[in-house]
Design a protein around this motif. Structure first.
Motif, PDB file in Angstrom:
ATOM      1  N   PRO A  81      42.351  30.063  65.391  1.00 38.16           N
ATOM      2  CA  PRO A  81      41.784  29.274  64.369  1.00 38.16           C
ATOM      3  C   PRO A  81      42.374  28.951  63.057  1.00 38.16           C
ATOM      4  O   PRO A  81      42.611  30.074  62.525  1.00 38.16           O
ATOM      5  CB  PRO A  81      40.171  29.637  64.422  1.00 38.16           C
ATOM      6  N   PHE A  82      42.248  27.841  62.111  1.00 38.19           N
ATOM      7  CA  PHE A  82      42.746  27.555  61.144  1.00 38.19           C
ATOM      8  C   PHE A  82      42.375  26.097  60.880  1.00 38.19           C
ATOM      9  O   PHE A  82      41.831  25.404  61.205  1.00 38.19           O
ATOM     10  CB  PHE A  82      44.337  27.541  60.884  1.00 38.19           C
ATOM     11  N   VAL A  83      42.372  26.110  59.275  1.00 38.41           N
ATOM     12  CA  VAL A  83      42.339  24.664  58.586  1.00 38.41           C
ATOM     13  C   VAL A  83      43.291  24.735  57.395  1.00 38.41           C
ATOM     14  O   VAL A  83      43.312  25.473  56.669  1.00 38.41           O
ATOM     15  CB  VAL A  83      40.798  24.508  58.090  1.00 38.41           C
ATOM     16  N   ALA A  84      43.808  23.426  57.277  1.00 40.66           N
ATOM     17  CA  ALA A  84      44.721  23.269  56.154  1.00 40.66           C
ATOM     18  C   ALA A  84      44.249  21.900  55.397  1.00 40.66           C
ATOM     19  O   ALA A  84      44.042  21.074  56.440  1.00 40.66           O
ATOM     20  CB  ALA A  84      46.163  23.338  56.376  1.00 40.66           C
ATOM     21  N   TYR A  85      44.450  21.753  54.383  1.00 34.61           N
ATOM     22  CA  TYR A  85      43.815  20.451  53.749  1.00 34.61           C
ATOM     23  C   TYR A  85      44.300  20.443  52.175  1.00 34.61           C
ATOM     24  O   TYR A  85      44.730  21.279  51.488  1.00 34.61           O
ATOM     25  CB  TYR A  85      42.223  20.673  53.748  1.00 34.61           C
ATOM     26  N   ARG A  86      43.941  19.066  51.796  1.00 33.62           N
ATOM     27  CA  ARG A  86      44.465  18.886  50.364  1.00 33.62           C
ATOM     28  C   ARG A  86      43.109  18.000  49.874  1.00 33.62           C
ATOM     29  O   ARG A  86      43.208  16.931  50.727  1.00 33.62           O
ATOM     30  CB  ARG A  86      45.654  18.095  50.321  1.00 33.62           C
ATOM     31  N   LYS A  87      42.707  18.123  48.596  1.00 35.81           N
ATOM     32  CA  LYS A  87      41.789  17.340  47.932  1.00 35.81           C
ATOM     33  C   LYS A  87      42.615  15.915  47.366  1.00 35.81           C
ATOM     34  O   LYS A  87      43.521  15.883  47.188  1.00 35.81           O
ATOM     35  CB  LYS A  87      41.100  17.861  46.789  1.00 35.81           C
ATOM     36  N   SER A  88      41.833  14.954  47.244  1.00 32.38           N
ATOM     37  CA  SER A  88      42.172  13.752  46.514  1.00 32.38           C
ATOM     38  C   SER A  88      43.040  14.040  45.338  1.00 32.38           C
ATOM     39  O   SER A  88      42.832  14.758  44.408  1.00 32.38           O
ATOM     40  CB  SER A  88      41.125  12.942  46.584  1.00 32.38           C
ATOM     41  N   SER A  94      45.727  15.755  44.549  1.00 38.40           N
ATOM     42  CA  SER A  94      46.249  16.973  44.368  1.00 38.40           C
ATOM     43  C   SER A  94      47.728  17.040  45.011  1.00 38.40           C
ATOM     44  O   SER A  94      47.821  16.370  45.922  1.00 38.40           O
ATOM     45  CB  SER A  94      45.252  17.724  44.840  1.00 38.40           C
ATOM     46  N   VAL A  95      48.298  18.139  44.363  1.00 35.55           N
ATOM     47  CA  VAL A  95      49.767  18.362  45.025  1.00 35.55           C
ATOM     48  C   VAL A  95      49.480  19.671  45.895  1.00 35.55           C
ATOM     49  O   VAL A  95      50.546  20.079  46.295  1.00 35.55           O
ATOM     50  CB  VAL A  95      50.745  18.436  44.022  1.00 35.55           C
ATOM     51  N   GLU A  96      48.354  20.216  45.897  1.00 38.80           N
ATOM     52  CA  GLU A  96      48.371  21.588  46.265  1.00 38.80           C
ATOM     53  C   GLU A  96      47.647  21.646  47.615  1.00 38.80           C
ATOM     54  O   GLU A  96      46.490  20.913  47.852  1.00 38.80           O
ATOM     55  CB  GLU A  96      47.287  22.340  45.388  1.00 38.80           C
ATOM     56  N   VAL A  97      48.007  22.123  48.592  1.00 35.75           N
ATOM     57  CA  VAL A  97      47.449  22.360  49.929  1.00 35.75           C
ATOM     58  C   VAL A  97      46.926  23.744  49.857  1.00 35.75           C
ATOM     59  O   VAL A  97      47.418  24.752  49.803  1.00 35.75           O
ATOM     60  CB  VAL A  97      48.307  22.036  51.035  1.00 35.75           C
ATOM     61  N   SER A  98      45.692  23.811  50.640  1.00 30.63           N
ATOM     62  CA  SER A  98      44.930  25.107  50.778  1.00 30.63           C
ATOM     63  C   SER A  98      44.549  25.355  52.385  1.00 30.63           C
ATOM     64  O   SER A  98      44.709  24.323  53.109  1.00 30.63           O
ATOM     65  CB  SER A  98      43.496  25.115  50.293  1.00 30.63           C
ATOM     66  N   MET A 142      60.922  25.895  53.938  1.00 33.20           N
ATOM     67  CA  MET A 142      59.544  25.487  54.615  1.00 33.20           C
ATOM     68  C   MET A 142      58.486  26.285  53.922  1.00 33.20           C
ATOM     69  O   MET A 142      58.465  27.346  53.432  1.00 33.20           O
ATOM     70  CB  MET A 142      59.731  25.730  55.985  1.00 33.20           C
ATOM     71  N   ASN A 143      57.353  25.345  53.499  1.00 32.71           N
ATOM     72  CA  ASN A 143      56.221  25.969  53.065  1.00 32.71           C
ATOM     73  C   ASN A 143      55.595  26.884  53.902  1.00 32.71           C
ATOM     74  O   ASN A 143      55.787  27.044  55.348  1.00 32.71           O
ATOM     75  CB  ASN A 143      55.029  24.928  52.908  1.00 32.71           C
ATOM     76  N   ILE A 144      54.913  28.043  53.349  1.00 35.91           N
ATOM     77  CA  ILE A 144      54.382  29.080  53.979  1.00 35.91           C
ATOM     78  C   ILE A 144      53.048  28.665  54.766  1.00 35.91           C
ATOM     79  O   ILE A 144      53.048  29.003  56.327  1.00 35.91           O
ATOM     80  CB  ILE A 144      53.484  30.035  52.898  1.00 35.91           C
ATOM     81  N   ILE A 145      52.386  27.787  54.333  1.00 36.90           N
ATOM     82  CA  ILE A 145      51.298  26.933  55.165  1.00 36.90           C
ATOM     83  C   ILE A 145      52.006  26.201  56.399  1.00 36.90           C
ATOM     84  O   ILE A 145      51.166  26.064  57.375  1.00 36.90           O
ATOM     85  CB  ILE A 145      50.561  26.014  54.339  1.00 36.90           C
ATOM     86  N   SER A 146      52.874  25.689  56.296  1.00 36.33           N
ATOM     87  CA  SER A 146      53.555  24.922  57.561  1.00 36.33           C
ATOM     88  C   SER A 146      53.879  25.901  58.741  1.00 36.33           C
ATOM     89  O   SER A 146      53.710  25.688  59.726  1.00 36.33           O
ATOM     90  CB  SER A 146      54.767  24.307  57.051  1.00 36.33           C
ATOM     91  N   ASN A 147      54.481  27.133  58.167  1.00 36.05           N
ATOM     92  CA  ASN A 147      54.723  27.870  59.003  1.00 36.05           C
ATOM     93  C   ASN A 147      53.339  28.796  59.736  1.00 36.05           C
ATOM     94  O   ASN A 147      53.364  28.954  61.085  1.00 36.05           O
ATOM     95  CB  ASN A 147      55.354  29.409  58.398  1.00 36.05           C
ATOM     96  N   ILE A 153      43.748  33.419  53.047  1.00 34.74           N
ATOM     97  CA  ILE A 153      43.448  32.020  52.538  1.00 34.74           C
ATOM     98  C   ILE A 153      44.781  32.063  51.679  1.00 34.74           C
ATOM     99  O   ILE A 153      45.239  32.850  50.780  1.00 34.74           O
ATOM    100  CB  ILE A 153      42.277  32.054  51.498  1.00 34.74           C
ATOM    101  N   ILE A 154      45.358  30.638  51.721  1.00 31.46           N
ATOM    102  CA  ILE A 154      46.642  30.537  51.179  1.00 31.46           C
ATOM    103  C   ILE A 154      46.438  29.076  50.332  1.00 31.46           C
ATOM    104  O   ILE A 154      45.985  28.127  50.954  1.00 31.46           O
ATOM    105  CB  ILE A 154      47.763  30.012  52.004  1.00 31.46           C
ATOM    106  N   ASN A 155      47.006  29.039  49.055  1.00 32.24           N
ATOM    107  CA  ASN A 155      47.083  27.866  48.337  1.00 32.24           C
ATOM    108  C   ASN A 155      48.441  27.691  47.628  1.00 32.24           C
ATOM    109  O   ASN A 155      49.069  28.636  47.222  1.00 32.24           O
ATOM    110  CB  ASN A 155      46.263  27.947  47.084  1.00 32.24           C
ATOM    111  N   GLU A 156      49.143  26.590  48.210  1.00 27.77           N
ATOM    112  CA  GLU A 156      50.391  26.289  47.516  1.00 27.77           C
ATOM    113  C   GLU A 156      50.770  24.723  47.164  1.00 27.77           C
ATOM    114  O   GLU A 156      50.173  23.983  47.850  1.00 27.77           O
ATOM    115  CB  GLU A 156      51.413  26.973  48.327  1.00 27.77           C
ATOM    116  N   LYS A 157      51.713  24.403  46.572  1.00 23.82           N
ATOM    117  CA  LYS A 157      52.234  23.060  46.463  1.00 23.82           C
ATOM    118  C   LYS A 157      53.030  22.851  47.356  1.00 23.82           C
ATOM    119  O   LYS A 157      53.823  23.476  48.134  1.00 23.82           O
ATOM    120  CB  LYS A 157      53.102  22.929  45.240  1.00 23.82           C
TER     121      LYS A 157
END
Length: 348
Positions: free
Chosen positions: A17-24, A26-30, A1-6, A71-75
């Motif tokens: 509070p949090f925000v998770a997002y992916r730009k157009s 892209s395969v990376e979620v921040s 499971m992804n770190i960001i998912s956890n 701040i986390i960035n990952e595929k």
């Protein structure tokens, strides 16, 4: 499971509070993950972090400060099966009647005074039998690869998710890119795309506005040829704009110049905004506001908050609108909102 998912599940469960997002495309979620529930606001747009701003530019924008966030960035792994819903939800007949009346009133107002365009909207409540924030975010990611996809939460503000096709501003040092996005039609496979005068005129109004707003605070302004772009099951007209911000100009100036654009408000802007606030009879809050990275390593990447929803107590509130001009047809405008709502309903 992804770190960001956890982290999404953990912060949401612990009301942090949090925000998770992916730009157009892209395969990376921040993600920005906060360790306390402080509610911080940005006033001068000079902070570094993730900003979430309302439609009404007189109201404050929420900021998740970079220096307070993990701040986390990952595929992101999206290999699991995710079932989309075929929306058969019935729209309340009074909602339809109210929207038709609003569109008719808007057309009358445009014809009798100096208004050229007004973007009017409605909200729609969907009762949820079950809701999982992470699964819904993953559905958005998998379905809308060419959109800015996000999930944003603050316990003192609420939970928002969306997949927006519209960039407000990308700026690195003084080099910026923006776009005008207007006109909507449903995508039909193997059918030639034909845009009518109403959509083409509406698009030109937005492009001209951006040009007028930026010409005095920038140089080397370049406006590209208008193109058709696909967002979910919809097609839009898009014109890319780029240039160089003058040395004395500020990020706040360019944002104030652009937001809210005629694509979400109208022209003349202040008159259109006044009409919206008096006649929509609900508070848009963050719908048609903007969100994104602010002053991260001297770069900002901001998006208009479209195709979005607010979820509270197992009710998803969807927000849908359309640009009205003197040539608008109320029934067609209603049908356009139905088509737009399907974009977000299928992930619920």
């Amino acid at each position: 499971m992804n770190i960001i998912s956890n982290k999404i599940e953990g912060n949401f469960e612990n009301k942090l509070p949090f925000v998770a997002y992916r730009k157009s495309n892209s395969v990376e979620v921040s993600g920005f993950f906060m360790n306390d529930d402080d509610l911080d606001f940005s006033s001068e747009i000079n902070e570094s972090g993730f900003v979430f701003a309302p439609f009404n530019s007189d109201e404050k924008a929420v900021i998740f400060s970079a220096d307070k966030a993990e701040i986390i960035n990952e595929k992101f792994n999206l290999n699991e099966e995710l079932t989309l819903n075929i929306s058969n939800s019935v729209v309340n007949s009074s909602d339809k009647l109210n929207h038709l009346k609003l569109v008719e009133k808007t057309i009358e107002e445009i014809k009798k005074n100096s208004l050229k365009k007004v973007v009017v909207s409605r909200k729609e409540d969907i009762q949820l039998h079950e809701f999982d924030v992470l699964i819904t975010f993953k559905k958005l990611l998998k379905t809308y690869s060419n959109a800015f996809v996000y999930v944003w939460f603050h316990p003192k503000v609420g939970l928002w998710l969306g997949a927006t096709p519209e960039t407000l501003l990308n700026i690195s040092d003084n080099n910026f890119k923006t776009m005008s996005l207007a006109g909507t039609q449903v995508y039909k496979t193997n059918e030639e795309v034909i845009w009518k005068a109403k959509e083409l005129d509406e698009q030109q109004l937005v492009t001209d506005f951006i040009n007028n707003q930026l010409k005095n605070i920038s140089s080397k302004l370049k406006i590209e040829k208008t193109e058709t772009v696909k967002a979910g099951n919809l097609l839009h007209l898009r014109t890319k704009v780029e240039g160089v911000l003058n040395e004395e100009a500020t990020l706040k100036q360019i944002i104030r110049g652009l937001h809210p654009t005629p694509a979400v408000c109208g022209l003349p802007r202040e008159k259109a905004k006044d009409f919206i606030l008096k006649n929509e009879h609900y508070n848009r809050t963050f719908y048609t506001g903007f969100l994104g990275e602010l002053n991260i390593e001297k770069k900002s990447s901001l998006f208009v908050n479209l195709r979005c929803m607010n979820v509270k107590d197992k009710v998803a509130t969807l927000y849908i609108g359309g640009g009205i001009t003197k040539d608008s047809n109320p029934q067609k405008e209603w049908e356009e909102t139905i088509a737009k709502s399907k974009t977000i309903k299928q992930v619920l």
